[in-house]
Each structure stands twice: as C-alpha cells, then as structure tokens.
Motif scaffolding. Structure first.
Motif, PDB file in Angstrom:
ATOM      1  N   GLU A 674       0.840  -1.206   0.000  1.00  0.00           N
ATOM      2  CA  GLU A 674       0.000   0.000   0.000  1.00  0.00           C
ATOM      3  C   GLU A 674       0.873   1.254   0.000  1.00  0.00           C
ATOM      4  N   ASP A 675       0.401   2.259  -0.746  1.00  0.00           N
ATOM      5  CA  ASP A 675       1.060   3.571  -0.709  1.00  0.00           C
ATOM      6  C   ASP A 675      -0.007   4.635  -0.511  1.00  0.00           C
ATOM      7  N   GLU A 676       0.433   5.887  -0.315  1.00  0.00           N
ATOM      8  CA  GLU A 676      -0.484   7.007  -0.119  1.00  0.00           C
ATOM      9  C   GLU A 676      -0.269   8.067  -1.197  1.00  0.00           C
ATOM     10  N   GLY A 677       0.115   7.573  -2.364  1.00  0.00           N
ATOM     11  CA  GLY A 677       0.447   8.488  -3.453  1.00  0.00           C
ATOM     12  C   GLY A 677      -0.761   8.885  -4.281  1.00  0.00           C
ATOM     13  N   ALA A 678      -0.456   9.192  -5.554  1.00  0.00           N
ATOM     14  CA  ALA A 678      -1.482   9.721  -6.455  1.00  0.00           C
ATOM     15  C   ALA A 678      -2.503   8.675  -6.838  1.00  0.00           C
ATOM     16  N   GLY A 679      -2.113   7.402  -6.783  1.00  0.00           N
ATOM     17  CA  GLY A 679      -3.033   6.349  -7.180  1.00  0.00           C
ATOM     18  C   GLY A 679      -3.181   6.284  -8.683  1.00  0.00           C
ATOM     19  N   GLY A 680      -4.001   5.368  -9.135  1.00  0.00           N
ATOM     20  CA  GLY A 680      -4.276   5.256 -10.556  1.00  0.00           C
ATOM     21  C   GLY A 680      -3.293   4.403 -11.312  1.00  0.00           C
ATOM     22  N   HIS A 681      -2.151   4.011 -10.689  1.00  0.00           N
ATOM     23  CA  HIS A 681      -1.174   3.191 -11.415  1.00  0.00           C
ATOM     24  C   HIS A 681      -1.564   1.720 -11.295  1.00  0.00           C
ATOM     25  N   LEU A 682      -2.659   1.357 -11.964  1.00  0.00           N
ATOM     26  CA  LEU A 682      -3.155  -0.012 -11.944  1.00  0.00           C
ATOM     27  C   LEU A 682      -2.363  -0.860 -12.915  1.00  0.00           C
ATOM     28  N   ALA A 683      -2.783  -2.130 -13.049  1.00  0.00           N
ATOM     29  CA  ALA A 683      -2.079  -3.036 -13.951  1.00  0.00           C
ATOM     30  C   ALA A 683      -2.180  -2.524 -15.373  1.00  0.00           C
ATOM     31  N   GLY A 684      -1.012  -2.451 -16.011  1.00  0.00           N
ATOM     32  CA  GLY A 684      -0.986  -1.965 -17.385  1.00  0.00           C
ATOM     33  C   GLY A 684      -0.582  -3.052 -18.350  1.00  0.00           C
ATOM     34  N   LYS A 685       0.024  -2.605 -19.473  1.00  0.00           N
ATOM     35  CA  LYS A 685       0.428  -3.563 -20.493  1.00  0.00           C
ATOM     36  C   LYS A 685       1.938  -3.590 -20.680  1.00  0.00           C
ATOM     37  N   GLY A 697      -0.115 -16.205 -12.085  1.00  0.00           N
ATOM     38  CA  GLY A 697      -0.648 -17.439 -12.662  1.00  0.00           C
ATOM     39  C   GLY A 697       0.147 -18.655 -12.215  1.00  0.00           C
ATOM     40  N   GLN A 698       1.474 -18.509 -12.092  1.00  0.00           N
ATOM     41  CA  GLN A 698       2.285 -19.629 -11.611  1.00  0.00           C
ATOM     42  C   GLN A 698       1.904 -20.021 -10.181  1.00  0.00           C
ATOM     43  N   LEU A 699       1.512 -19.023  -9.389  1.00  0.00           N
ATOM     44  CA  LEU A 699       1.103 -19.308  -8.004  1.00  0.00           C
ATOM     45  C   LEU A 699      -0.328 -19.819  -7.921  1.00  0.00           C
ATOM     46  N   ASP A 700      -1.056 -19.771  -9.052  1.00  0.00           N
ATOM     47  CA  ASP A 700      -2.475 -20.126  -9.054  1.00  0.00           C
ATOM     48  C   ASP A 700      -3.213 -19.271  -8.028  1.00  0.00           C
ATOM     49  N   GLY A 701      -2.843 -17.949  -8.019  1.00  0.00           N
ATOM     50  CA  GLY A 701      -3.427 -17.034  -7.054  1.00  0.00           C
ATOM     51  C   GLY A 701      -4.197 -15.913  -7.731  1.00  0.00           C
ATOM     52  N   THR A 702      -4.525 -14.904  -6.933  1.00  0.00           N
ATOM     53  CA  THR A 702      -5.249 -13.729  -7.439  1.00  0.00           C
ATOM     54  C   THR A 702      -4.533 -12.479  -6.961  1.00  0.00           C
ATOM     55  N   ILE A 703      -4.637 -11.399  -7.765  1.00  0.00           N
ATOM     56  CA  ILE A 703      -4.076 -10.108  -7.368  1.00  0.00           C
ATOM     57  C   ILE A 703      -5.145  -9.048  -7.594  1.00  0.00           C
ATOM     58  N   ASP A 704      -5.313  -8.192  -6.617  1.00  0.00           N
ATOM     59  CA  ASP A 704      -6.406  -7.215  -6.639  1.00  0.00           C
ATOM     60  C   ASP A 704      -5.822  -5.815  -6.439  1.00  0.00           C
ATOM     61  N   TYR A 705      -6.089  -4.917  -7.393  1.00  0.00           N
ATOM     62  CA  TYR A 705      -5.637  -3.522  -7.315  1.00  0.00           C
ATOM     63  C   TYR A 705      -6.814  -2.681  -6.829  1.00  0.00           C
ATOM     64  N   ARG A 706      -6.627  -1.956  -5.727  1.00  0.00           N
ATOM     65  CA  ARG A 706      -7.696  -1.138  -5.167  1.00  0.00           C
ATOM     66  C   ARG A 706      -7.195   0.309  -5.022  1.00  0.00           C
ATOM     67  N   ASP A 707      -7.927   1.245  -5.675  1.00  0.00           N
ATOM     68  CA  ASP A 707      -7.584   2.672  -5.590  1.00  0.00           C
ATOM     69  C   ASP A 707      -8.155   3.214  -4.293  1.00  0.00           C
ATOM     70  N   VAL A 715      -3.291  -6.376  -3.388  1.00  0.00           N
ATOM     71  CA  VAL A 715      -3.375  -7.561  -2.517  1.00  0.00           C
ATOM     72  C   VAL A 715      -3.177  -8.812  -3.364  1.00  0.00           C
ATOM     73  N   LEU A 716      -2.148  -9.598  -3.006  1.00  0.00           N
ATOM     74  CA  LEU A 716      -1.895 -10.892  -3.641  1.00  0.00           C
ATOM     75  C   LEU A 716      -2.352 -11.989  -2.680  1.00  0.00           C
ATOM     76  N   ARG A 717      -3.151 -12.927  -3.174  1.00  0.00           N
ATOM     77  CA  ARG A 717      -3.657 -14.024  -2.332  1.00  0.00           C
ATOM     78  C   ARG A 717      -3.463 -15.349  -3.061  1.00  0.00           C
ATOM     79  N   SER A 718      -2.911 -16.334  -2.328  1.00  0.00           N
ATOM     80  CA  SER A 718      -2.694 -17.659  -2.919  1.00  0.00           C
ATOM     81  C   SER A 718      -2.532 -18.673  -1.789  1.00  0.00           C
ATOM     82  N   ARG A 719      -2.528 -19.946  -2.150  1.00  0.00           N
ATOM     83  CA  ARG A 719      -2.339 -21.007  -1.155  1.00  0.00           C
ATOM     84  C   ARG A 719      -0.891 -21.025  -0.671  1.00  0.00           C
ATOM     85  N   ILE A 720      -0.741 -21.377   0.591  1.00  0.00           N
ATOM     86  CA  ILE A 720       0.618 -21.517   1.133  1.00  0.00           C
ATOM     87  C   ILE A 720       1.304 -22.724   0.500  1.00  0.00           C
TER      88      ILE A 720
END
Length: 724
Positions: A674-685, A697-707, A715-720
């Motif tokens: 988490e940062d407290e900056g300008a925000g908006g720098h979501l996943a790009g190309k 994808g290798q972790l078979d997990g999920t990543i969530d970008y929240r402004d 937030v990255l979430r995956s199985r241990i």
C-alpha cells in the motif's frame, strides 16, 4: 440288615466304583441322628440310640426330647449360623461322656424340604484333659517340625509327634508318588511292631473315591476293624441314600476292613496331608488292639497335619528356589559364552558339556536340518532321529520330558540303556534346532508291602480281594531313569526361549551391520553430492552477484536515461532471485523459506539501492509463514515489481510512505503493498505488469488492485502449499 450285606457284596465285586460315601450304616462307637431343619424333628438314626438315650420312641421327636435342652440349644444355634463341628458334651444312660458333633448333610440346601443336619454322638476320651495340655503338645510338635532342615527330617519328626499325640503302636508318613502308588517315607513304632519303612503300596490300595474323601474329611478313624455295622433306619422305599461324606462315624468299606485284618491291624486312623489343595500323603496310624481317637484328638491331629503340610511346602519351595537359582546362573553363564559368529548348531555344540551339566543329563543330541551331533551316552543316530521327530510332533509349548520313554514311545525300548529318560526342546528358528537330553537306565529294586499283583483284577467279572500277605516283596524295575525335576524342565524351557531371543538378537545385529554398511556407503555418496551441490550453489551465487554488478555498472554508465531505469529494475529482479538462492545456499533447512525473514532481507536490499529516504519510508508487518523455495522466489519477484511500480508512479519518483504486509489466512497467505500516493497506477500492459500477471498465474493465485484515493492497495492471495 440283609440289604446292607447285599450292598457289601456288590462293593466287593466293583471296588473302584464302590459308593463308600453312602454306606447307609455307621460304626458302633457312637450313634447318629438325622434332623429335619424344617420341622426340627428327627427323621432317621443309626446305632444304639435306644440303649444310650433311654428313649424307645425317638422318630419325629425333637433334639430336646432325645438329648436334652443343652444339646438342643447348641444344635439350634449352630444350625442358625450354618456352623459345623463340636456342639457340646452329653452324658448317656451308661454314665459315659459323649461328644456331640454336627454338620449339614452334603447335597442339601438351606430352606428346602431336604434341609438336613447330621448329629453324631460319639464316645469321648472320658479324661479330664485340659485344652492347654493339648495346645502345649501341639506347640512343641510344631516347633520340632520348624527346626527340621530337610523334608525327610520333617517327616520323621512328624511321625514321632503323631505317635505321641495319638498313642498308636505304629505311625507312618505315607507319600503318594507320581504313578499314584505310595511309599512309607518315615515311621515311628513301638517295640514289637512290624516295620513298613521304605515299602511301597500299589495305587489300588487307596481307590480314587477314597482319595477324594481324604481331601474332604481330613481324619478317618476305625477304633475296631472287627466291628458290626449299624444300619441307618428307617429307610423309606425309593428314598435317596444319605450322603455321609463328612461323617466321622461313617461305616467303612468291607474290603478295607478285610485289608486291615490281613495286616493284623485292629484299630487305625488316617490323617490327610494336603499341600496346595492336593493330597500329598497320609499319616497312617495302626494299633494291634482296639483304640479310640476321640474328637478332641482328631482336631489336634488336623491342626498338626496342617502344620506339617506348611513345613513340607516351605522345604519344597526352598529346595526348588535354590535349584532354580543355581540353574539360572548356569544358563546366564552358558549364554554369555556362546560364540556370536558361529551358527547356532555349532555354537551349542561347543558348549555341549555345559548343556549336559545344566540338566544333569548323561547324553545330548543336537539335531538341525537332518544333521545330528551327539555327546556323551546317546542312542544311535537313527534312534536320535526317530526320537527327535516324535518329540517335535508333540503338541503344546512345554518341553517334552519322560523318565520312562518306552512307556510313551514303544520304539525307545530298543535304546533304553542310554535313553530311558528324555528332555527335549525345539528352538523356533528359520532352521529349527532340537536339543535332546538323555538319561541312562537306572535299575531300581522296589520293596513292596506284599505282591502288588495280588490286588489286580484278572477279568471283567473278577472279584477284587485285599491282599492276604504284606510280607516284604522286592521287584526290579527297568527302563526308567532318574526323574527330571521341575527346575530342570523349567530351565530347559527358559533356555529354549533365551536361545531363540539370542538368535533373533544376533540376526538383528547382522542386519544392522549390513544396514550400517549400506548407510555408510549412502552417506559417502550424499556427502559427495552435497559437495557438488555446494560447489554449484557457490558458482550460481557468484554468477548472480556478477550479473547484478554488471547491471549496476551499465546503469551508472546510462545515468539519467530510460535505459538506466530498465537496468536498475532488472538488477532488482536479479537480487530478488539471489536473495532466495542465498538463503537456500546458506541454510541447513532447504525445504521451506521463512517469508518474514526473506521479505525483510529483500526489502532491506531494495531499500539500500533506492536510497536511504526510501528505506526509511517502508513499513512492514510480516508473519513467519514458511513456503517452499520455488514459490518464495515467485512471491519475491512479484513484490519487487510492486515496489518498483510504487517508486515510479506513487509519488512521482520521490520517496513516500509504503506499507508491506505478509499474513497467514488459514491455508492461504495474503501479501499487501500500500502507498499514499497519487493512485491510478493499476495493472498496465508494460513488461512489469505482464511479468506480474504471469507470476501470479504460476502461483495459481489472485491479485487485486484497489484505488484508495489517495494511494493504491495491491493484494496478492494464494495457497501456502500448492495443490497437487
């Protein structure tokens, strides 16, 4: 009277099945009354009731009517408490004192219509003998028995004590043998009385039903062997006979009376010697003239016999304990000296002398897989092989033992000179080993009190008559060896089990040595592999460090350009991989990575390359979650990319607050940046975003970008542990 004689004649024909407990008559030195406890009236009797009580009519009368109020109260009290024994003294019409003894009739049940009590009124000693005198005599006799050291000495002193107590002419201690015959082992006699010391008596002299009664009723007295039986009366047609098993007045088998007359014995008494609930023997008392043994002396004899039984058991147990202790020492010494490097058969053969000493054997054979070793005096090999096969086929786990082998294995008659006695065990090994101990034949001359053959039936209808002669008769017994004592048999069983354990332990030791050799060889190979791995790891680590250094040099040469930024990002990614590799390389535990330490070190390394301001702005909250190395590298690369993104876009390249958390969530982990900056720098190309997507994808997990406005939370979430 005719019915009683008919019963006697039938008994003479079938002595072994003679119902001696229901003779339906008594001896004449007293009289018997049978009391119905339901009506408290007399229903039967035997003996001179009318003459001694002065009552012509006594059937259906009370005890008080016949014996008086004192006897009635005593009998009622004993019946109420279900007691048996002495009730009181009673004076008859002849002015003589009689003892009143009561007991419940065997086979009757309290509260039923057949609830009967037998009252025996027998002549007492007529002497004012104080009880303290009797107790003092018993105490002196008991002290003499306690001072005796051996069983033989105990028996001899017991014979003297019983003769002093009873006053009989001859008292013998008669011991039962294993074959149920008996031997007189000690004797005390008056001058002029014949001796039966060391004489044997055949088992038929005391039938089985008589032995059972000796266990139940410890004292049996016949004051005059020439008595006339007094029948029980009245006996209703079809009425069941009265069980007199516990009666002192019970009439004796006519065969036994004739037996005593043939021995010139006028009076006799027998006292049971019971050891461990088994009939060890008898104290046999004989007198040439009629002699009474009153109730008080019978009680004294019972007490003295119990003391004798305790002393016999004590001496027997002590002798057995000493023998067991001696044999255990020999077993331990033998086992300690067995050669561990030899086959069991060969190792035992080296200790053949010790094995024979262990059981006091004359010969030993060791049989294993058809191979036979013999030592000392043994049968020929074909005989040993036949005996070993027979012994191995016997059921049960106890050692096979016999002092008369030919009696159970007729073929052994041919080898009785060296194999009359056998003690055999089989070791339960992969290849069974049989140990056969042999004892040689011992010719024994047995002195019998008369020819024992004269007491045997000659056919199914033969009449069994008592022996007419008791003159010493000798018989030479062959085909027998000295008996194997219980301690020797137990020692053979223990040795079998100990040798089986010994063989198993040595087999385990051999397997352990073989396994140890294999483990040593494996450890050497592992050590070589670990050396190679350490060398490879060292080279890989050096290579990663070298690549990182080259990237750093290239970035400094391109300072201020976009190429420099790309080179620094690449350098950080290499350092993320290098950090995990360094932890694997330096740690003894290489199966998992502690993410709290790994991420802390990774952030410290990245912070040093980003500058002190950035290093001070980073906050962490890290749980000690252990993850396997491959997934740890992937997580480290994702974290590196997220930190690079925050550095580039959150604060326009300037330092700012950055919070990194790694937490356990059940079977999952959650990593937050988490940062407290300008925000908006979501996943790009771009390359970084594409790499993050691939790594997630290798972790078979999920990543969530929240402004968060301001700031961004990723937030990255995956199985241990990965799913297999």
């Amino acid at each position: 009277m005719t019915e009683t004689l008919d019963l006697a004649d039938a008994a003479l024909n079938e002595c072994d099945r003679e119902p001696i407990h229901i003779p339906q008559s008594i001896q004449p030195h007293g009289f018997m009354l049978v009391l119905d406890l339901q009506s408290l009236t007399l229903r039967q009797g035997a003996g001179a009731i009318e003459e001694l009580t002065g009552r012509k009519v006594w059937i259906d009368r009370t005890v008080a009517d016949v014996l008086g109020d004192v006897a009635d109260r005593a009998v009622r009290a004993m019946a109420a408490h279900q007691e048996a024994g002495f009730a009181c003294r009673w004076r008859a019409t002849n002015r003589l004192e009689y003892d009143v003894v009561v007991h419940r009739a065997p086979g009757t049940t309290s509260g039923t219509i057949n609830d009967l009590m037998i009252i025996e009124v027998e002549q007492s000693s007529q002497q004012a003998r104080l009880g303290v005198d009797l107790i003092a005599n018993l105490d002196a006799a008991g002290a003499a028995l306690e001072r005796a050291v051996t069983i033989q000495t105990v028996s001899e002193r017991a014979a003297d004590a019983f003769r002093r107590l009873t006053g009989f002419d001859r008292v013998m201690i008669y011991r039962f043998q294993d074959d149920e015959a008996g031997q007189v082992v000690a004797e005390s006699r008056a001058d002029g009385s014949g001796s039966f010391l060391n004489h044997h008596f055949p088992a038929t002299d005391i039938p089985q039903q008589a032995r059972a009664l000796y266990l139940r009723n410890p004292v049996r007295v016949i004051p005059d062997s020439r008595y006339t039986p007094q029948p029980l009366r009245p006996i209703a047609p079809g009425e069941a006979p009265l069980d007199m098993s516990d009666s002192g007045l019970r009439s004796v088998s006519p065969i036994h009376l004739q037996y005593l007359r043939n021995m010139d014995v006028r009076a006799s008494a027998s006292v049971s010697i019971i050891v461990d609930d088994a009939l060890w023997g008898l104290v046999a008392c004989h007198n040439a003239s009629p002699k009474l043994l009153p109730y008080e002396l019978r009680v004294g004899c019972t007490a003295l016999a119990r003391n004798l039984a305790r002393q016999l058991k004590s001496r027997t147990d002590a002798d057995l304990y000493r023998e067991r202790t001696r044999l255990r020492r020999m077993e331990d010494e033998l086992l300690s000296r067995l050669s561990p490097d030899r086959a069991m058969r060969e190792a035992l053969g080296e200790k053949a002398d010790a094995l024979m000493q262990l059981t006091s054997a004359d010969g030993l054979a060791i049989v294993s897989d058809g191979d036979i070793q013999t030592f000392g005096h043994t049968p020929p090999e074909d005989g040993v092989r036949a005996i070993a096969a027979w012994a191995a086929g016997r059921p049960g786990l106890r050692p096979v033992s016999s002092h008369n082998l030919a009696s159970v294995l007729p073929a052994a008659e041919a080898w009785k000179t060296h194999a009359s006695g056998l003690l055999a065990v089989t070791l339960p090994l992969d290849q069974p080993v049989s140990l056969l101990w042999f004892r040689s034949e011992v010719l024994e001359t047995v002195r019998w009190a008369g020819n024992p053959a004269t007491a045997e039936k000659t056919g199914p209808n033969a009449i069994l008559t008592p022996r007419a002669s008791f003159e010493s008769w000798s018989d030479t017994v062959s085909g027998r060896a000295h008996r194997w004592g219980p301690a020797a048999v137990e020692s053979a069983a223990r040795l079998r089990d100990a040798l089986a354990d010994y063989a198993a332990v040595h087999q385990i030791r051999r397997l352990n040595r073989s396994l140890q050799d294999r483990l040593s060889e494996r450890d050497l190979r592992l050590e070589q592999q670990q050396y190679l791995i350490r060398e490879v790891n060292h080279r890989v680590q050096n290579s990663l460090t070298l690549v990182s250094s080259f990237l750093g040099l290239q970035a400094r040469e391109q300072a201020g350009s976009s190429a420099a930024m790309a080179l620094n990002e690449a350098r950080r990614r290499v350092r993320a991989v290098s950090a995990v590799h360094s932890r694997l390389y330096l740690s003894d535990q290489v199966t998992t990575i502690d993410m709290s330490r790994y991420i802390g070190e990774l952030i410290g390394d990245l912070g040093s390359s980003m500058g002190p301001d950035w290093a001070a702005a980073i906050e962490t909250d890290l749980d000690p979650v252990c993850i396997e190395p491959g997934r740890a590298i992937t997580i480290g690369l994702i974290l590196t990319e997220l930190i690079i993104n925050a550095q580039k876009y959150a604060y326009g390249g300037k330092p700012g607050p950055l919070r990194i958390a790694f937490q356990e969530d059940g079977a999952f982990f959650r990593m937050t940046v988490e940062d407290e900056g300008a925000g908006g720098h979501l996943a790009g190309k771009g390359f970084g975003s594409m790499m993050i997507k691939s790594l997630v994808g290798q972790l078979d997990g999920t990543i969530d970008y929240r402004d968060r406005a301001p700031g961004l939370s990723v937030v990255l979430r995956s199985r241990i542990d990965p799913l297999v």
